[in-house]
Structure formats: structure tokens, C-alpha cells
Design an enzyme around this catalytic site. Structure first.
Site, short mmCIF file in Angstrom:
data_model
loop_
_atom_site.label_atom_id
_atom_site.label_comp_id
_atom_site.label_asym_id
_atom_site.label_seq_id
_atom_site.Cartn_x
_atom_site.Cartn_y
_atom_site.Cartn_z
N GLU A 287 73.35 -51.71 27.21
CA GLU A 287 74.87 -51.24 28.14
C GLU A 287 76.23 -52.16 28.10
O GLU A 287 75.45 -53.27 28.55
CB GLU A 287 73.90 -50.78 28.66
CG GLU A 287 73.23 -49.79 28.63
CD GLU A 287 72.08 -48.87 29.70
OE1 GLU A 287 72.69 -49.21 31.27
OE2 GLU A 287 71.30 -48.14 29.66
N ARG B 16 65.38 -45.42 29.79
CA ARG B 16 65.35 -46.63 29.02
C ARG B 16 65.73 -46.11 28.16
O ARG B 16 65.00 -45.76 26.96
CB ARG B 16 65.01 -47.73 29.37
CG ARG B 16 64.46 -48.55 30.60
CD ARG B 16 65.99 -49.09 31.13
NE ARG B 16 65.93 -49.68 32.03
CZ ARG B 16 66.21 -48.76 33.36
NH1 ARG B 16 66.63 -47.41 33.72
NH2 ARG B 16 66.20 -49.69 34.98
N HIS C 287 74.58 -44.66 32.35
CA HIS C 287 73.44 -44.71 33.32
C HIS C 287 74.07 -44.32 34.88
O HIS C 287 74.23 -45.00 35.70
CB HIS C 287 73.22 -46.56 33.03
CG HIS C 287 71.82 -47.13 33.82
ND1 HIS C 287 71.02 -47.67 32.44
CD2 HIS C 287 71.21 -46.17 34.72
CE1 HIS C 287 70.14 -48.03 33.92
NE2 HIS C 287 70.27 -46.88 34.61
#
Ligand SMILES: NC(=O)C1=CN([C@@H]2O[C@H](COP(=O)(O)OP(=O)(O)OC[C@H]3O[C@@H](n4cnc5c(N)ncnc54)[C@H](O)[C@@H]3O)[C@@H](O)[C@H]2O)C=CC1
Ligand SMILES: O=C(O)C(=O)COP(=O)(O)O
Length: 615
Positions: A336, A307, A355
Site C-alpha cells: 500500500e 488485508r 484502505h
């Protein structure tokens, strides 16, 4: 006027443990975990670690637009909102069971507007499921399914307070994430993305993109869980020396993979590469910061597929500029998507992906199936294996869960006035070592039994402790360690309510608490003690407790009053302290006797006190 007793049965298929659905609040039935006998044996044999059930969603008529139904809403089926792209196989499973509303890319306002029409919500990492979402759901949302591992985008405390179960899909994307970690590691070491961009821009820069070798280099894995271990295996295959830091990992498991567990300090000082694989929690937030970068070997290379928040991103830019960190490869970011002008993303020594760790065809199909099964199971009231905010318990405790709720329900109905409970003591007598008996589920079900009959609050495993605390009910637990075989998890459970008066004074023990005690016999919960009186009645249907002078003919007298009113007696048990003194008679009845029948029982001369209790 015999009314049906409030317990309904949830069919348990295969060896699933099924928790019956609570119906809407106004005709709510108590939740009962039902387990057929063969299933109990299997469950015992299995000793599978499965998580506690959450009360299933009451499927209300759906008004959400669904693509699971031929023409819009289908009444009677729950509605599942899928807010991010989910694999086809998982969607197909969901559609067999529920109305499925696939609405991707909802704004926070749109999500809040839709959620009150949904029993379950499925998300990935791109949807923030905050307190506002639970509040907007108006109590209908029962399950949030996270189609992946990290649940840092879901407000677990708010979910718990709203009695909403959160489940995730913890295994199906492990390998994908590990492979992506290795892809980033190798791509970074050989400048693949920079060289690719350069060549596409018409340049031929062989000297600029000289890389570093991996063989013999030390890779420190921070967070030696599922993904971390898979990265370790693969990195060893590349000839790297792998060490790991994880305060909770077992050294034996690490050794089995050929990895040495080290302190954080040692990892910082010795690693040529550091790969991050811990969850984002308050403890891991900005775990890599100016201070930790200062301890690292100059020229270290960092990979993050965990993360973004575990790295202080501004500190990483400083460390890159200072040459402490030679390169970084990042799949995840604090925000994000990151800002288009993010210094970190645009840094020439940084390789980035948006991601993509879990984004393989195979992982997405696996995750979709894993989460669909978990959400469907939770909506059916089955025990969810991947519950994040509910206690994990062995299946063998299932009949004790039923007993626990019924004891709570009995105890509270014995309180005069039905309120004002402050202090409840629960005693578990067991031959199991305390560490080997997780009582959180039992405590939750006792709480449910204690609170639901006297309030409008719906209590389930998820919100039980919170609800008890909020109502000022202090529940303490005590263990009595018995000699004998630890095969049976619990010998008996006793529930005591202190500092209250009882409408059935015989239920008050010598030490002054309302006391009920029960055991499981052949998989069926039994009440075995009331106050100081030993009884033995199976806890099914409803119960009449009478205190009487112990004399012949009492069973007949009460039995004939009930018989005249067509109330079926399922069993009777008499507990007495000494012959011909006082006795407590417990009578199980299939139907609820009407008021006049109860009055007639009270008028039998030898009956000194009596109470009718619903289970
Ligand atoms: N980029 C992506 O698409 C994906 C990212 N992930 C992320 O990867 C991470 C790991 O996932 P899993 O391995 O499945 O989880 P896991 O729960 O199996 O492993 C996490 C490990 O971190 C350890 N840990 C906790 N606090 C720590 C600390 N302070 N220092 C060091 N270790 C600590 C835990 O003991 C545990 O062993 C999660 O953050 C998850 O969200 C997972 C899958 C895909
Ligand atoms: O499973 C995880 O933790 C992930 O980070 C994967 O996220 P995603 O489902 O791809 O949004």
C-alpha cells in the site's frame, strides 16, 4: 544509616490496578502492583478480563518538538510521537498527559531518528514499525499504540524482545469496516464505480452495466470475528443467505446471528460472494490462491476489507481473466499504495478504495479516544485492556502478582553467589481447574523477581519469558489441585530453585531445592514457608531470616539490637520443626539495617545463620 527500602508506592485511583513506574536503570525500583483493599474487592467482583500491566515508561526530559507543550519540551512528562493522523478528541486526551509530537509522513530514517526521544508511538496501518525502530529507540520506547485493529505492520516479536507493549484499538472501527464491506458488496454488484466513471466520461451505457441481485444469494464470510459478524448481520438484512468459515469461532455465536459455520471447502464451493475478515498472519497469508480459486463456483464475487496479503494478488488477476472470479472489490492491498500500473487495480472488473474501511468521522474519533486511553494507561502502568503482546489476566490475580514477584526476589537472594540459576519450579496450589487459571502473568513476575536482582536487564511482562530463555533459566510450572472453593484463585505459590547452594542453608528443603512459599492474606502477600520451616510474615519492607536454637529470649535479643540502631521492626514470626530444636525467625524491618547492626545480630550466640533480604 537507615536507607529507605526500595519499594515505592503507586497510587491506585478508582479501581485501576497500577504498576509503579520503573525509574531509570541505575536506581530502578521493583515493579509493584498496588491495589487498595476496596479496589481488590471491586476487582474481584468485576472479574474483568484485563491485560497484564507493562512497566510504565520512565518519562525522561523530552527534546522532541511537541505541540502539547507551550514552548517545546516539557520535562517530567512522557513524549508520545503520533506518526499518522489521529482524531482530535484522542489528541486532546494525550496532550493532557504527555508532550505530543504529531509528525505525519515520516520517512523510515526520520522515524528511527526521532524514536529514541519518545516513550510511546501511535500509528495506523501506514507506518511500518519494524525491528529497526525498536533498536533505534535505545530502550526508551515503552508502548506502541496501533490506532485500529490490524497489527501486521508492527513487529511483535521485536517489540516483545525490547520489552515494549503493543496496544491496539480493537472495537471502535468495527462498524465502519463492516459498512465499508457492505458498500463494496453492493457497489460491485451494481457496477457503481464503473458506471460512474463511464457517465463522467460522457457515455450512457445502460446495457453494459447490468448488475446482479443480492437477495437469495449465498455470502460466505471468512473470519467470523467482530467485523465478519457485523457484515453478516447487515447482509442478512439484504436477504442474503449467510454462511461463515472460521476455525476459532463459536457455532453458538454464529447460530445466534442466524449464520451457519461451514468448512473452507464448503464455503468455496457454495458461495456466490466471499467476504474476507480474518487477520493477516503466517497462516492466512495468501489464503486465497490458485488452488482455492479453482475450487470456487464460477462467477464468484470477492470482497476484501481485511488485508491485501490474504489474497495472492497475481492468482486473483488470473482468476478474473479466466472468469472464475466475476468481480472483486478491494479496500486493501499487499503493498500500500499499490503500484500505479497494478493489473489488479486497473482491472475493469475490480472496484477499489484506498484502505478506507476505518475512515469514517465517527470511527476515527472513536479509535483516537480508544488508543489514547490505552497508551496513557500503559504509560501510567495501569493494566491495558487491549495489550496485544502481553498476557491477559483477571484483575483478581493482582495481589498474587505482587506475591509472585516477591517470591522470585526472595528466592534468588537466597542463592549463594547470586547466579548460576538454571532450573526453577513454580507450584500453584489452587481449587481452580487449570483451564480457569492463567498463570502467564504470575510466571512473568516471578521471572522478573528472579532476574532483576542479579542482572542489569529490565524485565517486564512483555519480555519475561524471552529474557528467562535467553539467560538459560528454565521455569517449569506445576499445579496442585485442591478441594475447596474456587472463589480464591490461588491458595499458595511455591518457588523452588534446584541445583544451587544457599547462603541460608535452612531455606533448602529436604529434596534439595531453595524453597519459598507464600500466600495472599487480606489482599497482602505473606511469606509462609522457607525451606521446611513454616513462618508467617507480611512481605512489605525488608526481611531478616535467622536460624537459631529455639530458646527463650531470642526475639528480645534480636529486637533490641535492631532497636538500638533505630531499625523499626514491623513483625516477627518464628517457625520451628520441634520445640527447643532449631527454629527460623523471620523479621520484617522498615529500614535497611547497616552492616554493623547485621554483624551484631550474627554475633548473638544462639543464631546459627542469618540473611538480610530486600523485597
Ligand atoms: N479495511 C480496514 O480499514 C479495516 C480492516 N480491518 C481488518 O479486518 C480484519 C478483521 O478485524 P476484526 O473483525 O476486528 O478482528 P477479529 O479478531 O475480531 O476477527 C478476526 C477473525 O478471523 C478469524 N480467523 C483467524 N484465522 C482464520 C482463518 N485461517 N480462517 C478463517 N478465519 C480466521 C478469527 O478466529 C477471528 O474470529 C483484520 O484483518 C483487520 O485488520 C479492520 C478494521 C478496518
Ligand atoms: O484497523 C484496521 O485494521 C485497519 O485496517 C484500519 O487501518 P487505518 O487505521 O485506517 O490505517
Amino acid at each position: 544509616m537507615a536507607a529507605p527500602h526500595p519499594t515505592t508506592t503507586a497510587a491506585a485511583t478508582h479501581h485501576h490496578l497500577a504498576l509503579q513506574s520503573p525509574t531509570p536503570a541505575q536506581h530502578r525500583a521493583p515493579s509493584v502492583l498496588r491495589l487498595p483493599h476496596h479496589a481488590q474487592q471491586q476487582a474481584r467482583a468485576q472479574r474483568a478480563r484485563i491485560s497484564a500491566p507493562v512497566a510504565a515508561a520512565a518519562p525522561a526530559a523530552s527534546t522532541a518538538s511537541t505541540d502539547g507543550a507551550a514552548s517545546g519540551a516539557v520535562t517530567g512528562k512522557p513524549t508520545v510521537l503520533v506518526a499518522e493522523k489521529l482524531g482530535a478528541a484522542g489528541l486532546a486526551l494525550l496532550k493532557e498527559f504527555a508532550n505530543v509530537d504529531c509528525s505525519y509522513g515520516l520517512s523510515p530514517e526520520e522515524l528511527r531518528a526521532k524514536i529514541s526521544l519518545c516513550d510511546a508511538l501511535i500509528v495506523r496501518s501506514g507506518t511500518k514499525v519494524g525491528r529497526d525502530v525498536f533498536e533505534a529507540s535505545g530502550g526508551r520506547l515503552r508502548v506502541v499504540g496501533r490506532a485500529g485493529v490490524g497489527i501486521d505492520n508492527v513487529d511483535l516479536a521485536a517489540a516483545t524482545e525490547h520489552g515494549c507493549l503493543v496496544v491496539n484499538a480493537p472495537t471502535a472501527n468495527t462498524v465502519a469496516a463492516a459498512e465499508h464491506g457492505i458498500a463494496l458488496l453492493t457497489a460491485m454488484a451494481r457496477n457503481i464505480s464503473q458506471a460512474d466513471a463511464s457517465l463522467k466520461a460522457g457515455k450512457w451505457q445502460r446495457n453494459k452495466y447490468v448488475g446482479v441481485s443480492l437477495v437469495g444469494k449465498t455470502l460466505a464470510i471468512l473470519g467470523f470475528g467482530k467485523v465478519g459478524s457485523e457484515v453478516a448481520r447487515r447482509a442478512k438484512g439484504l436477504g442474503m443467505h449467510v454462511i461463515a468459515h472460521d476455525p476459532y469461532a463459536s457455532a453458538d455465536r454464529a447460530r445466534a446471528i442466524g449464520v451457519e459455520l461451514v468448512s473452507m471447502e464448503e464455503a468455496m464451493q457454495t458461495a456466490d460472494f466471499i467476504s474476507l475478515h480474518m487477520p493477516l498472519t503466517p497462516a492466512t497469508n495468501k489464503m486465497l490462491n490458485d488452488e482455492t480459486f479453482a475450487k470456487m463456483k464460477k462467477g464468484v464475487r470477492i470482497i476484501n476489507v481485511a488485508r491485501g496479503g490474504v489474497i495472492d494478488e497475481d492468482a486473483l488477476v488470473r482468476a478474473l481473466d479466466a472468469g472464475i472470479v466475476a468481480q472483486a472489490a478491494l479496500d486493501v492491498f499487499t503493498k500500500e499504495p499499490p503500484a500505479p500500473d497494478s493489473k489488479l487495480v486497473l482491472h475493469e472488473n475490480v472496484t477499489v478504495t484506498p484502505h478506507l474501511g476505518a475512515s469514517t468521522v465517527e470511527a476515527q474519533e472513536g479509535v483516537a479516544i480508544e488508543i489514547a486511553e490505552a497508551v496513557i494507561g500503559a504509560l501510567k502502568g495501569e493494566l491495558a485492556a487491549s495489550a496485544v503482546n502481553a498476557p491477559m489476566v483477571p484483575a483478581e490475580l493482582a495481589p498474587f502478582v505482587v506475591l509472585a514477584e516477591k517470591l522470585g526476589r526472595l528466592a534468588v537472594q537466597l542463592v549463594a553467589g547470586g547466579g548460576g540459576i538454571k532450573s526453577v519450579k513454580v507450584t500453584y496450589a489452587s481449587a481452580r481447574a487449570p483451564d480457569d487459571l492463567d498463570t502467564r502473568l504470575l510466571r512473568a513476575m516471578i521471572t522478573k523477581g528472579l532476574i532483576e536482582p542479579i542482572s542489569s536487564v529490565f524485565v517486564n511482562l512483555v519480555n519475561a519469558d524471552f529474557t528467562a530463555k535467553q539467560r538459560g533459566v528454565r521455569i517449569t510450572e506445576e499445579r496442585i489441585l485442591l478441594d475447596g472453593s474456587p472463589e480464591t484463585p490461588i491458595d499458595y505459590i511455591q518457588v523452588q530453585i534446584a541445583n544451587v547452594e544457599s547462603k541460608f542453608p535452612s531455606a533448602v528443603s529436604e529434596s534439595g531445592e531453595i524453597t519459598v512459599e507464600g500466600r495472599v492474606k487480606d489482599g497482602i502477600p505473606h511469606l509462609t514457608k522457607v525451606g521446611a520451616f513454616q513462618v508467617d510474615v507480611s512481605l512489605e519492607g525488608s526481611l531478616i531470616l535467622c536460624r537459631q536454637v529455639d530458646q527463650p529470649g531470642m526475639i528480645g535479643s534480636v529486637g533490641s539490637v535492631l532497636g538500638e540502631e533505630n531499625v523499626n521492626v514491623s513483625f516477627m514470626s518464628v517457625g520451628r520443626i520441634a520445640p527447643r530444636k532449631h527454629a527460623v525467625m523471620a523479621i520484617g524491618v522498615d529500614e535497611e539495617p547497616c552492616k554493623s547492626t547485621l554483624t551484631k545480630i550474627g554475633e548473638i550466640p544462639a543464631i546459627e545463620e542469618f540473611v538480610f533480604l530486600k523485597l
